[in-house]
Design an enzyme around this catalytic site. Structure first.
Site, PDB file in Angstrom:
ATOM      1  N   LYS A   8       0.831  -1.216   0.000  1.00 20.20           N
ATOM      2  CA  LYS A   8       0.000   0.000   0.000  1.00 20.20           C
ATOM      3  C   LYS A   8       0.864   1.264   0.000  1.00 20.20           C
ATOM      4  CE  LYS A   8      -2.422  -1.000   3.756  1.00 20.20           C
ATOM      5  NZ  LYS A   8      -1.933  -2.345   4.124  1.00 20.20           N
TER       6      LYS A   8
ATOM      7  N   ARG B  24      -0.907  -9.333  12.979  1.00 16.98           N
ATOM      8  CA  ARG B  24      -1.509  -8.295  12.130  1.00 16.98           C
ATOM      9  C   ARG B  24      -2.334  -8.927  11.005  1.00 16.98           C
ATOM     10  NH1 ARG B  24       3.626  -5.077  10.654  1.00 16.98           N
ATOM     11  NH2 ARG B  24       2.270  -3.810   9.346  1.00 16.98           N
TER      12      ARG B  24
ATOM     13  N   ARG C 196      10.925  -1.439  11.712  1.00 14.40           N
ATOM     14  CA  ARG C 196       9.700  -1.117  12.446  1.00 14.40           C
ATOM     15  C   ARG C 196       9.486  -2.108  13.582  1.00 14.40           C
ATOM     16  NH1 ARG C 196       4.726   0.085   8.336  1.00 14.40           N
ATOM     17  NH2 ARG C 196       3.615  -0.978  10.002  1.00 14.40           N
TER      18      ARG C 196
ATOM     19  N   ARG D 174      11.320  -5.761   4.636  1.00 16.70           N
ATOM     20  CA  ARG D 174      11.164  -4.360   5.043  1.00 16.70           C
ATOM     21  C   ARG D 174      11.821  -4.133   6.394  1.00 16.70           C
ATOM     22  NH1 ARG D 174       5.180  -2.018   5.290  1.00 16.70           N
ATOM     23  NH2 ARG D 174       4.988  -3.161   7.240  1.00 16.70           N
TER      24      ARG D 174
ATOM     25  N   ARG E 183     -10.278   0.503   8.806  1.00 16.49           N
ATOM     26  CA  ARG E 183      -9.843  -0.869   9.067  1.00 16.49           C
ATOM     27  C   ARG E 183     -10.882  -1.661   9.836  1.00 16.49           C
ATOM     28  NH1 ARG E 183      -3.926   0.368   8.932  1.00 16.49           N
ATOM     29  NH2 ARG E 183      -2.733  -1.531   9.167  1.00 16.49           N
TER      30      ARG E 183
HETATM   31  P1  AMP Z   1       0.103   0.514   8.897  1.00 18.21           P
HETATM   32  O1  AMP Z   1       1.273   1.398   8.730  1.00 18.21           O
HETATM   33  O2  AMP Z   1      -1.100   0.970   8.118  1.00 18.21           O
HETATM   34  O3  AMP Z   1       0.414  -0.934   8.667  1.00 18.21           O
HETATM   35  O4  AMP Z   1      -0.355   0.628  10.443  1.00 18.21           O
HETATM   36  C1  AMP Z   1       0.525   0.253  11.482  1.00 18.21           C
HETATM   37  C2  AMP Z   1      -0.261   0.085  12.775  1.00 18.21           C
HETATM   38  O5  AMP Z   1      -0.910   1.318  13.124  1.00 18.21           O
HETATM   39  C3  AMP Z   1      -1.405  -0.944  12.728  1.00 18.21           C
HETATM   40  O6  AMP Z   1      -0.950  -2.267  12.953  1.00 18.21           O
HETATM   41  C4  AMP Z   1      -2.305  -0.435  13.856  1.00 18.21           C
HETATM   42  O7  AMP Z   1      -1.786  -0.769  15.127  1.00 18.21           O
HETATM   43  C5  AMP Z   1      -2.183   1.079  13.692  1.00 18.21           C
HETATM   44  N1  AMP Z   1      -3.204   1.607  12.761  1.00 18.21           N
HETATM   45  C6  AMP Z   1      -2.989   2.220  11.561  1.00 18.21           C
HETATM   46  N2  AMP Z   1      -4.150   2.554  10.980  1.00 18.21           N
HETATM   47  C7  AMP Z   1      -5.130   2.153  11.823  1.00 18.21           C
HETATM   48  C8  AMP Z   1      -6.554   2.186  11.779  1.00 18.21           C
HETATM   49  N3  AMP Z   1      -7.218   2.716  10.742  1.00 18.21           N
HETATM   50  N4  AMP Z   1      -7.222   1.667  12.850  1.00 18.21           N
HETATM   51  C9  AMP Z   1      -6.592   1.149  13.908  1.00 18.21           C
HETATM   52  N5  AMP Z   1      -5.266   1.062  14.002  1.00 18.21           N
HETATM   53  C10 AMP Z   1      -4.527   1.553  12.974  1.00 18.21           C
END
Ligand code: AMP
Length: 188
Positions: A13, A143, A132, A126, A87
């Site tokens: 993404k 996840r 991260r 990554r 999400r």
């Molecule tokens: P990402 O970078 O989109 O993979 O997000 C990393 C982490 O941020 C996720 O595993 C969640 O813990 C948190 N996170 C990001 N976006 C959301 C969302 N829309 N709702 C809840 N948690 C989020």
């Protein structure tokens, strides 16, 4: 153009968001990026979010919905791409309400489909580069479970609204960009 980019962790993404942002001149809104910034700056939201993020759990809906409300209120009519939001069904419903109140509509929801083993492989790569906290193998597996349980029901939600476009997320980055481009060009 107003679009949502969604798919499992590691689907590409972030990478494809950069391509879409350049090509279609949309604002890129990533809740993950906003939350990581908040964690780095040790803000109140950051301190709360960190405990969820480190375990691969979702941050509570009201926290991310507030982030999106704030971001959307600064756009002044510019097109946008939501990356990593919504999400959950609660987030999708909240988004629908905000859009309705502002007389806006989503044009398309792009779903990047990638299989689980490829996700784990990509995220392990990554981790070597970005380091991260939530990219270790056990957190990635969690996840993926969270994605399956809480996020994948959104496929049905957006499919019923006739907005969902499923894109094969396997293969070369440029090939996947081409597939996305073909879908988005249909909207112009
Ligand atoms: P990402 O970078 O989109 O993979 O997000 C990393 C982490 O941020 C996720 O595993 C969640 O813990 C948190 N996170 C990001 N976006 C959301 C969302 N829309 N709702 C809840 N948690 C989020």
């Amino acid at each position: 153009m107003r679009l949502i980019l969604f798919g499992p962790p590691g689907a590409g993404k972030g990478t494809q968001a950069l391509f879409i942002k350049e090509k279609y001149n949309v604002e890129h809104i990533s809740t993950g990026d906003v939350l990581r910034e908040a964690v780095k700056n040790e803000t109140e939201v950051g301190l709360l979010a960190k405990s969820y993020m480190d375990k691969g759990e979702l941050v509570p809906d009201e926290v991310v919905i507030e982030i999106i409300n704030q971001k959307l209120s600064t756009l002044n009519g510019k097109g946008f791409m939501l990356d990593g939001f919504p999400r959950t069904l609660a987030q999708a419903n909240a988004l629908n309400n905000v859009l309705k109140n502002n007389d806006l509509e989503i044009d398309v929801v792009i779903l990047l489909e990638v299989d689980d083993e490829e996700v784990v492989k990509r995220i392990m790569n990554r981790q070597k580069i970005e380091n991260r906290n939530d990219d270790s193998e056990d957190v990635v597996r969690n996840r993926l479970n969270v994605y399956r349980d809480q996020t994948s029901p959104l496929k049905d939600f957006y499919s019923k609204l006739n907005l969902l476009k499923e894109i094969d997320g396997m293969g070369e980055i440029s090939e996947i960009s081409n597939r996305i481009e073909r879908e988005l060009d249909k909207l112009i």
